[in-house]
Design an enzyme around this catalytic site. Structure first.
Site, short mmCIF file in Angstrom:
data_model
loop_
_atom_site.label_atom_id
_atom_site.label_comp_id
_atom_site.label_asym_id
_atom_site.label_seq_id
_atom_site.Cartn_x
_atom_site.Cartn_y
_atom_site.Cartn_z
N TYR A 141 20.54 53.26 -9.76
CA TYR A 141 21.58 53.90 -10.47
C TYR A 141 22.06 52.96 -11.99
O TYR A 141 22.36 53.57 -12.66
CB TYR A 141 22.82 53.81 -9.54
CG TYR A 141 22.94 55.05 -8.69
CD1 TYR A 141 22.31 55.07 -7.61
CD2 TYR A 141 23.94 56.08 -9.05
CE1 TYR A 141 22.22 56.17 -6.62
CE2 TYR A 141 24.32 56.84 -7.98
CZ TYR A 141 23.31 57.16 -6.98
OH TYR A 141 23.52 58.40 -6.06
N LYS A 189 12.55 49.65 2.64
CA LYS A 189 11.31 50.31 2.70
C LYS A 189 10.49 49.32 2.33
O LYS A 189 9.53 49.15 1.22
CB LYS A 189 11.07 51.41 1.36
CG LYS A 189 9.89 52.26 1.40
CD LYS A 189 9.77 52.99 2.85
CE LYS A 189 8.40 53.73 2.53
NZ LYS A 189 8.31 54.66 3.78
N ASP A 221 12.49 55.84 6.02
CA ASP A 221 12.04 57.25 6.56
C ASP A 221 12.15 57.53 8.05
O ASP A 221 12.56 58.32 8.83
CB ASP A 221 10.59 57.56 6.11
CG ASP A 221 9.66 56.20 6.43
OD1 ASP A 221 10.19 55.15 6.85
OD2 ASP A 221 8.40 56.44 6.48
N ASP A 245 23.12 56.63 -0.38
CA ASP A 245 23.64 58.26 -0.94
C ASP A 245 22.88 59.24 -0.14
O ASP A 245 23.65 60.24 0.31
CB ASP A 245 23.20 58.43 -2.44
CG ASP A 245 23.47 59.62 -3.11
OD1 ASP A 245 24.85 60.16 -2.76
OD2 ASP A 245 22.70 60.46 -3.74
N ASP A 249 24.78 61.64 3.27
CA ASP A 249 25.07 63.11 3.14
C ASP A 249 24.46 63.46 4.48
O ASP A 249 24.90 64.74 5.16
CB ASP A 249 24.17 63.81 2.35
CG ASP A 249 25.15 63.90 0.99
OD1 ASP A 249 26.09 63.22 0.65
OD2 ASP A 249 24.82 64.88 0.12
C1 IPM Z 1 28.30 60.24 -4.37
C2 IPM Z 1 27.92 61.24 -5.13
C3 IPM Z 1 27.64 60.25 -6.44
C4 IPM Z 1 26.66 59.49 -6.27
C5 IPM Z 1 27.50 61.16 -7.81
C6 IPM Z 1 28.38 62.20 -8.08
C7 IPM Z 1 27.10 60.29 -8.99
O1 IPM Z 1 26.85 61.86 -4.77
O2 IPM Z 1 29.32 59.48 -4.30
O3 IPM Z 1 27.60 60.28 -3.19
O4 IPM Z 1 25.33 59.76 -6.33
O5 IPM Z 1 26.86 58.27 -5.88
MN MN Z 2 26.14 61.45 -2.77
#
Ligand code: IPM
Ligand code: MN
Length: 356
Positions: A141, A189, A221, A245, A249
């Site tokens: 990032y 990894k 993975d 990240d 999710d």
């Molecule tokens: C998160 C989001 C952010 C990230 C984006 C909006 C920049 O997806 O907080 O997980 O990738 O960190």
């Molecule tokens: Mn995210």
């Protein structure tokens, strides 16, 4: 106690879920008597629309002076054509970096009553209670060099971590595991990446300070697969920025909906508290978003930002009571009962809080 909270509603469903969290905060303030004041600021697409940059200077100044920051969401498809550094999302990345918020806590668990809301069989999901600790201010990032070549035919991003960056987030993860099941899984990894070798060696060295905590290493993975196969086997998961990240999710979806996930981003100064779901443009303005991620983030703000764990627990209990009563927003509705709106769900949470 007195505290100043900066509230940044942002984009998409951000303002709606922020209103939900603030309604609950109102209850906390009126029932506790704490002198908590709230100031508003602009961020992301909302700031761009007002003619400012994604992270206006005033917003950053307010953030530095706050005791804690609550953020709704950033991200607006109207600005998709802009280069990464000028998009709404860049505000969040700048804020994380400017405030040194290197540890991102994303707890995910099965809420009572939501065992069947996700894609997994209830017996597989049973007892799942995971804390993802995501490194938040390093890795791909932020690494330099970065950019698109002038001929548009190649692009570069840089993955770099120092041992100090790895060690400080590992210490957070081990410390947090002590109030949980004392098991840390470090995800990397290391079979391919030098950075991951350094990550693994550094986390292993930090583990020596925590003899009472079990450390396991997983390749990313395999970790993604194991989370889907047996999520309840995982306690604290610590990993670098991009892996965190992605895996957070996944964990959110497994537990029923990304709309359920709260987060806390912590450094050495004020923390930033935001739901994990993002701006969800397709849901914006429809009063249908799940406010649990935002209300859960408020609970994390109370606990980690203001040192009010009792109030935080009361907020979480109020959400549990509303779920127990059968109310569901669309993302977690089971088809048997009609989904309720963001505001109806939130009103039920504030009523439950007042009753408790
Ligand atoms: C998160 C989001 C952010 C990230 C984006 C909006 C920049 O997806 O907080 O997980 O990738 O960190
Ligand atoms: Mn995210």
């Amino acid at each position: 106690m007195t505290a100043r909270i900066l509230v940044l509603p942002g984009d998409g469903i951000g303002p709606e879920v922020t209103r939900a969290a603030l309604a609950v905060l109102e209850c906390v303030i009126s029932s506790s008597g704490h002198a908590i004041t709230v100031v508003d600021g602009l961020i992301g697409g909302a700031a761009l629309r007002a003619g400012a940059s994604p992270l206006p200077r005033e917003t950053l100044a307010l953030a530095r002076n706050a005791d804690a920051i609550f953020l709704g969401a950033v991200g607006d498809p109207a600005y998709d054509h802009l280069p990464p550094g000028r998009r709404p999302e860049s505000a969040l990345l700048q804020l994380r970096q400017a405030l040194g918020l290197y540890a991102n806590l994303r707890p995910a668990r099965v809420w009572p009553g939501l065992e069947e809301s996700g894609p997994l069989k209830p017996q597989v999901l049973a007892d799942t209670d995971i804390l993802v600790v995501r490194e938040l201010t390093g890795g791909l990032y932020y690494g330099e060099p970065r950019g698109l070549a002038s001929d548009g035919r190649s692009a570069v991003n840089t993955l770099r971590y120092t041992t100090d960056e790895i060690a400080r987030v590992a210490h957070r993860a081990f410390t947090l595991s002590r109030s949980r099941r004392r098991h840390v899984t470090s995800v990397d990894k290391a079979n391919v990446l030098e950075v991951s070798r350094l990550w693994r060696d550094t986390v292993t060295a930090v583990a020596a300070d925590y003899q009472d905590v079990t450390l396991t290493h997983e390749y990313v993975d395999a970790a993604a697969m194991k989370l889907a196969l047996s999520p309840s086997a995982c306690d604290v998961l610590v990993t670098e920025n991009l892996f965190g990240d992605i895996l957070s999710d996944e964990v959110g979806a497994l537990c029923g909906s990304l709309g359920l996930l709260p987060s806390a981003s912590l450094g050495d100064g004020p923390g930033l508290f935001e739901p994990v779901h993002g701006s969800a443009p397709s849901l914006a303005g429809r009063n249908c978003a799940n406010p649990i991620g935002a209300i859960g983030s408020l609970a994390m703000l109370l606990e980690h930002g203001l040192g009010l764990p009792g109030e935080a627990r009361r907020v979480v209990s109020a959400v549990e009571a509303v779920l127990a009563s059968g109310l569901r927003t669309a993302d977690i509705a089971d088809g048997r009962t009609e989904a309720v709106s963001t505001t109806t769900f939130t009103d039920a949470v504030t009523a439950a809080y007042r009753r408790s």
